[in-house]
Design an enzyme around this catalytic site. Sequence first.
Site, PDB file in Angstrom:
ATOM      1  N   LYS A   1      -1.976  -1.640  -3.736  1.00  0.00           N
ATOM      2  CA  LYS A   1      -2.879  -0.399  -3.741  1.00  0.00           C
ATOM      3  C   LYS A   1      -2.280   0.883  -3.855  1.00  0.00           C
ATOM      4  CE  LYS A   1      -6.500   2.114  -0.863  1.00  0.00           C
ATOM      5  NZ  LYS A   1      -7.092   2.144   0.505  1.00  0.00           N
TER       6      LYS A   1
ATOM      7  N   TYR B   1     -14.658   1.057  -7.638  1.00  0.00           N
ATOM      8  CA  TYR B   1     -15.966   1.552  -7.624  1.00  0.00           C
ATOM      9  C   TYR B   1     -16.998   1.488  -8.678  1.00  0.00           C
ATOM     10  CZ  TYR B   1     -13.480   3.416  -3.612  1.00  0.00           C
ATOM     11  OH  TYR B   1     -12.558   3.451  -2.624  1.00  0.00           O
TER      12      TYR B   1
ATOM     13  N   GLU C   1       7.459  -7.005   2.049  1.00  0.00           N
ATOM     14  CA  GLU C   1       6.281  -6.906   2.510  1.00  0.00           C
ATOM     15  C   GLU C   1       5.292  -8.433   2.276  1.00  0.00           C
ATOM     16  OE1 GLU C   1       4.849  -5.202   4.684  1.00  0.00           O
ATOM     17  OE2 GLU C   1       6.108  -3.320   4.658  1.00  0.00           O
TER      18      GLU C   1
ATOM     19  N   ARG D   1     -10.555   9.904   1.174  1.00  0.00           N
ATOM     20  CA  ARG D   1     -10.416  10.363   2.332  1.00  0.00           C
ATOM     21  C   ARG D   1     -11.184  11.251   2.803  1.00  0.00           C
ATOM     22  NH1 ARG D   1      -3.617  10.178   2.275  1.00  0.00           N
ATOM     23  NH2 ARG D   1      -3.337   8.020   2.756  1.00  0.00           N
TER      24      ARG D   1
ATOM     25  N   SER E   1     -10.183   5.662  -5.655  1.00  0.00           N
ATOM     26  CA  SER E   1     -11.048   6.809  -5.849  1.00  0.00           C
ATOM     27  C   SER E   1     -10.255   7.700  -6.733  1.00  0.00           C
ATOM     28  CB  SER E   1     -11.252   7.411  -4.683  1.00  0.00           C
ATOM     29  OG  SER E   1     -10.311   7.988  -3.781  1.00  0.00           O
TER      30      SER E   1
ATOM     31  N   LYS F   1       1.116  10.166   5.974  1.00  0.00           N
ATOM     32  CA  LYS F   1       1.149   8.711   6.405  1.00  0.00           C
ATOM     33  C   LYS F   1       2.435   8.107   5.817  1.00  0.00           C
ATOM     34  CE  LYS F   1      -3.853   8.279   6.828  1.00  0.00           C
ATOM     35  NZ  LYS F   1      -5.084   7.541   6.631  1.00  0.00           N
TER      36      LYS F   1
ATOM     37  N   LYS G   1       1.165  -1.361   0.190  1.00  0.00           N
ATOM     38  CA  LYS G   1      -0.104   0.028  -0.077  1.00  0.00           C
ATOM     39  C   LYS G   1       0.961   1.034   0.060  1.00  0.00           C
ATOM     40  CE  LYS G   1      -3.573   2.418   2.515  1.00  0.00           C
ATOM     41  NZ  LYS G   1      -4.720   2.520   3.679  1.00  0.00           N
TER      42      LYS G   1
END
EC number: 4.2.1.24
Length: 417
Positions: free
Chosen positions: A339, A404, A324, A296, A365, A308, A286
């Site tokens: 992502k 979406y 990871e 967000r 998004s 972040k 991510k």
Amino acid sequence: MAALLVPGGGAAPGLVWRRRRAAVQCAAASPSSPDPSWRTNVVSDRVSVEPSPRTIHECEADVVSGNPPAAPAAPAKAKAPPGTPVVKPLRLTSRPRRNRKSAALRDAFQETTLTPANFILPLFIHEGEEDSPIGAMPGCSRLGWRHGLIDEVYKARDVGVNSVVLFPKIPDALKSSTGDEAYNPDGLVPRAIRTLKDKFPDLVIYTDVALDPYSSDGHDGIVREDGVIMNDETVHQLCKQAVAQAEAGADVVSPSDMMDGRVGAIRTALDEAGYYHVSIMAYTAKYASAFYEPFREELDSNPRFGDKKTYQMNPENYREALLEVHADESEGADILMVKPAMPYLHVIRLLRDTSALPISAYQVSGEYSMIKAAASQGMLDEKKAILESLLCIKRAGADVILTYAALQAARWLCGEK
């Protein structure tokens, strides 16, 4: 053919979309001006040709005697346009275009197939009764958990999408520095899960495991007074959140926080609580991406300070994803995620080539909204762009795609306009 019924859920998901797809293909294959001698009877989903009154022996005798029945002439060779140079054919041992010359051949050799079963539909939910359209994400709404959520899932199942992931908009009054509302058994997400499972027992429900929707600081973890995101203390909270979601009926919990060691800790917590059957979809790679902004803004989960980058991956890094992957696999992840998706197709391929686990990818998004915005300005064909974007994610190696556009794409795949 009678519909396969599921208790509380109507027709089995996928059955309707397959019927629609077959109907469209059948209509496309039917001759527009059939020869009178070509008589067909359509019964249900079967097409039969009425037998000729002549026997096989009579037909064979005609052929043997040199009197074969008439057949259409071979098509004439197409002419080149005037002025086309006359050249000797290239002496090629291979001409790949031969396998692309017709739709039937292209379909036969298609390497990647996209179906509604490949989609996971993200759904935004809130405590209200009314649905609220999201301006930055055309076609998406914040759904009331009692009614709008149920209606949206009915629509999804009708076109073969039977997997959803829930993202809550939490009232500010319930947010805290430690995100305790995340594991409230009567919180918004557990209530929504129980409601969905009551209506659709076979629906696959994914949940988000992270503190940012519940945090007064907007971060995925507990924030120390010097601004440091506390890793182990956050993982403790995430374990309680995952167990609460599993208890409500979640099928797959999805830690998106990017804390170190959280997959193993959550696996242990689930097993100790008796939820051996609940899967973990790890947000493995991510990235700290600019493509999350519409999401967000919708959930009001932007960090109140800083960014972040101390826990999400650096967009400049590639090999780090391997660390990871190995960590999540060794800790018990069942599914690995990348992502965002489209800017990181090469990372999806890296995970696909590295791991035998299923791979998911999140068309986030910003990716979705870019296509919608360009299409609204006439810069792109929306249908072609969305389907191509999803196909390339699948081709890169993703088994399932969070998007979406799941409902819209599934309808197109069913043959709807």
